[in-house]
Design an enzyme around this catalytic site. Structure first.
Site, mmCIF file in Angstrom:
data_model
loop_
_atom_site.group_PDB
_atom_site.id
_atom_site.type_symbol
_atom_site.label_atom_id
_atom_site.label_comp_id
_atom_site.label_asym_id
_atom_site.label_seq_id
_atom_site.Cartn_x
_atom_site.Cartn_y
_atom_site.Cartn_z
ATOM 1 N N GLY A 42 0.770 -1.249 0.000
ATOM 2 C CA GLY A 42 0.000 0.000 0.000
ATOM 3 C C GLY A 42 0.796 1.290 0.000
ATOM 4 O O GLY A 42 0.329 2.306 -0.496
ATOM 5 N N ASP A 101 -4.459 1.166 10.970
ATOM 6 C CA ASP A 101 -5.863 0.900 11.296
ATOM 7 C C ASP A 101 -5.931 0.301 12.712
ATOM 8 O O ASP A 101 -5.936 1.033 13.694
ATOM 9 C CB ASP A 101 -6.423 -0.041 10.226
ATOM 10 C CG ASP A 101 -7.919 -0.272 10.356
ATOM 11 O OD1 ASP A 101 -8.539 0.252 11.281
ATOM 12 O OD2 ASP A 101 -8.483 -1.016 9.519
ATOM 13 N N GLY A 103 -3.503 -1.143 14.099
ATOM 14 C CA GLY A 103 -2.174 -0.964 14.679
ATOM 15 C C GLY A 103 -1.400 -2.271 14.780
ATOM 16 O O GLY A 103 -0.224 -2.267 15.147
ATOM 17 N N THR A 105 -0.329 -4.389 12.425
ATOM 18 C CA THR A 105 0.772 -4.495 11.463
ATOM 19 C C THR A 105 1.960 -3.666 11.942
ATOM 20 O O THR A 105 3.100 -4.150 12.007
ATOM 21 C CB THR A 105 0.322 -3.999 10.070
ATOM 22 O OG1 THR A 105 -0.800 -4.774 9.650
ATOM 23 C CG2 THR A 105 1.445 -4.102 9.055
ATOM 24 N N LEU A 106 1.685 -2.411 12.279
ATOM 25 C CA LEU A 106 2.758 -1.513 12.693
ATOM 26 C C LEU A 106 3.428 -2.005 13.968
ATOM 27 O O LEU A 106 4.660 -1.961 14.087
ATOM 28 C CB LEU A 106 2.198 -0.100 12.882
ATOM 29 C CG LEU A 106 3.218 0.975 13.187
ATOM 30 C CD1 LEU A 106 4.296 1.029 12.114
ATOM 31 C CD2 LEU A 106 2.527 2.328 13.304
ATOM 32 N N ASP A 157 -5.683 -0.451 -1.658
ATOM 33 C CA ASP A 157 -6.564 -1.275 -2.498
ATOM 34 C C ASP A 157 -7.853 -1.674 -1.794
ATOM 35 O O ASP A 157 -7.972 -1.616 -0.570
ATOM 36 C CB ASP A 157 -5.853 -2.570 -2.904
ATOM 37 C CG ASP A 157 -5.777 -3.555 -1.739
ATOM 38 O OD1 ASP A 157 -5.296 -3.152 -0.665
ATOM 39 O OD2 ASP A 157 -6.225 -4.706 -1.893
ATOM 40 N N ARG A 163 -5.771 0.868 -6.597
ATOM 41 C CA ARG A 163 -4.489 1.416 -6.139
ATOM 42 C C ARG A 163 -4.046 2.577 -7.031
ATOM 43 O O ARG A 163 -3.318 3.458 -6.595
ATOM 44 C CB ARG A 163 -3.403 0.332 -6.154
ATOM 45 C CG ARG A 163 -3.579 -0.773 -5.123
ATOM 46 C CD ARG A 163 -2.296 -1.586 -5.010
ATOM 47 N NE ARG A 163 -2.485 -2.883 -4.383
ATOM 48 C CZ ARG A 163 -2.438 -3.118 -3.070
ATOM 49 N NH1 ARG A 163 -2.216 -2.120 -2.243
ATOM 50 N NH2 ARG A 163 -2.604 -4.332 -2.600
HETATM 51 C C1 PRP Z 1 -2.815 -2.363 5.060
HETATM 52 C C2 PRP Z 1 -1.916 -1.162 5.280
HETATM 53 C C3 PRP Z 1 -1.197 -1.486 6.540
HETATM 54 C C4 PRP Z 1 -2.180 -2.368 7.296
HETATM 55 C C5 PRP Z 1 -2.811 -1.572 8.381
HETATM 56 O O1 PRP Z 1 -2.096 -3.335 4.394
HETATM 57 O O2 PRP Z 1 -1.039 -0.959 4.210
HETATM 58 O O3 PRP Z 1 0.003 -2.177 6.299
HETATM 59 O O4 PRP Z 1 -3.179 -2.805 6.371
HETATM 60 O O5 PRP Z 1 -3.771 -2.327 9.066
HETATM 61 P P1 PRP Z 1 -3.678 -2.643 10.623
HETATM 62 O O6 PRP Z 1 -3.289 -1.367 11.333
HETATM 63 O O7 PRP Z 1 -5.098 -3.041 10.962
HETATM 64 O O8 PRP Z 1 -2.720 -3.748 10.835
HETATM 65 P P2 PRP Z 1 -2.787 -4.603 3.708
HETATM 66 O O9 PRP Z 1 -2.747 -5.757 4.669
HETATM 67 O O10 PRP Z 1 -4.143 -4.224 3.202
HETATM 68 O O11 PRP Z 1 -1.827 -4.974 2.518
HETATM 69 P P3 PRP Z 1 -1.394 -4.079 1.241
HETATM 70 O O12 PRP Z 1 -0.615 -2.903 1.783
HETATM 71 O O13 PRP Z 1 -0.537 -5.004 0.450
HETATM 72 O O14 PRP Z 1 -2.625 -3.653 0.512
#
Ligand code: PRP
Length: 172
Positions: A42, A101, A103, A105-106, A157, A163
């Protein structure tokens, strides 16, 4: 434009937000050569615009994660599917996210990178979306704060669609 997409941030508004973020980052990293780590997929458009706006010496790397769950509901299990290539020990690292979102992933990326002993570790996110936040992650530089809604465009996306759109949209 498809009727279920509602524009929330135009290309001009995004441009202004990127300019503002770049000014802050350029000031804070003056005299340093930060390593910007884009979170795939993303962030690729945001990162590309940000580094061209920064116009300062820097390096770029990428990381990719998947979070398991169904639909847009994360299960909390974040797995790194592509790690960075660079050695970040004693480097000034800036993680570049398109959106934070829940948090999860981060938080996973932050803990993974912190264990590699960088000199500093900060986060820049284009969108800080707070309604579903599960972990109290620190975002050092954020472009837009939104409460809720599924966002697409400018790299983000919806089932791999949209995108390429130059603005940011809410998918209705
Ligand atoms: C999205 C975005 C972040 C993550 C945030 O990635 O780019 O990395 O979700 O969400 P979270 O705070 O709930 O964890 P996504 O998994 O959609 O993959 P992409 O970037 O390849 O589209």
């Amino acid at each position: 434009m498809e009727s279920h997409l509602k524009l929330i941030f135009s290309p001009e508004e995004i441009h202004l937000a990127v300019n503002g973020l770049a000014s802050e980052i350029r000031r804070d990293y003056a005299g340093k050569v930060p390593l910007l780590i884009g979170v795939l997929k993303g962030s690729f458009i945001f990162l590309a615009d940000l580094i061209r706006t920064l116009k300062m010496p820097l390096e770029v790397d990428f990381i990719r994660t998947v979070s398991y769950g169904s639909g847009d509901v994360s299960s909390g299990d974040v797995k790194i599917t592509k790690d960075i290539d660079a050695d970040i020990e004693n480097r000034d690292v800036l993680v570049v996210e398109d959106i934070v979102d829940t948090g999860l992933t981060l938080d996973g990326i932050f803990r993974h990178l912190q264990a590699k002993n960088p000199a500093s570790l900060k986060v820049c996110a284009l969108v800080d979306k707070r309604a579903r936040r599960e972990l109290p992650v620190k975002i050092d530089y954020s472009g837009f704060r939104v409460k809720e809604g599924f966002l697409a465009g400018y790299g983000l996306d919806y089932n791999e669609k949209y995108r390429y759109l130059p603005g940011l949209y809410i998918v209705k």
